[in-house]
Design a protein around this motif. Structure first.
Motif, mmCIF file in Angstrom:
data_model
loop_
_atom_site.group_PDB
_atom_site.id
_atom_site.type_symbol
_atom_site.label_atom_id
_atom_site.label_comp_id
_atom_site.label_asym_id
_atom_site.label_seq_id
_atom_site.Cartn_x
_atom_site.Cartn_y
_atom_site.Cartn_z
ATOM 1 N N GLU A 22 8.580 36.609 3.895
ATOM 2 C CA GLU A 22 10.026 36.770 3.951
ATOM 3 C C GLU A 22 10.573 36.601 2.545
ATOM 4 O O GLU A 22 9.894 36.053 1.669
ATOM 5 C CB GLU A 22 10.644 35.714 4.870
ATOM 6 N N ARG A 23 11.806 37.030 2.329
ATOM 7 C CA ARG A 23 12.451 36.896 1.016
ATOM 8 C C ARG A 23 12.412 35.428 0.581
ATOM 9 O O ARG A 23 12.771 34.532 1.319
ATOM 10 C CB ARG A 23 13.895 37.370 1.121
ATOM 11 N N TRP A 55 8.092 41.652 3.973
ATOM 12 C CA TRP A 55 7.245 42.602 3.269
ATOM 13 C C TRP A 55 5.837 42.456 3.793
ATOM 14 O O TRP A 55 5.264 41.369 3.799
ATOM 15 C CB TRP A 55 7.300 42.361 1.762
ATOM 16 N N GLU A 65 8.450 47.218 3.051
ATOM 17 C CA GLU A 65 9.588 46.446 3.549
ATOM 18 C C GLU A 65 9.885 46.824 4.997
ATOM 19 O O GLU A 65 9.876 47.996 5.368
ATOM 20 C CB GLU A 65 10.820 46.680 2.686
#
Length: 99
Positions: A22-23, A55, A65
């Motif tokens: 995750e971000r 991602w 993504e």
């Protein structure tokens, strides 16, 4: 509804170890169990939330993504932000078959 009815793209059963993140988070290992040009399904014990960006990293490919679309227990569905090119899809399926 069963199988591929109502789906935007054909899904193929695969068995691939991949990395997901995750971000702002570290990568962790997942098991990708099916794939289409528009998304994938995986199993993991990590907690993810619907609507979050992730991602996916498969061996030999740049990160892809996607967005968490749904969750059922340890099973998650994801929608790619950009559909896979059919040649990339075929390559990933072939990777799975080679394992």
């Amino acid at each position: 509804m069963s199988g591929n009815e109502g789906r935007r793209a054909l899904r193929k059963a695969v068995s691939l170890r991949a990395r997901l993140r995750e971000r702002g988070a570290n990568k962790f290992t997942i098991d990708v169990v099916d794939l289409s040009t528009t998304g994938f399904r995986c199993e993991t014990s990590f907690t993810l939330y619907e609507g979050h960006a992730v991602w996916l990293t498969l061996p030999g490919l740049a990160g892809l993504e996607a967005t968490v679309a749904w969750k059922r227990g340890y099973c998650y569905g994801f929608a790619f932000n950009r559909p896979l090119h059919p040649a990339v899809f075929d390559h990933i399926v072939a990777l799975s078959e080679a394992q």
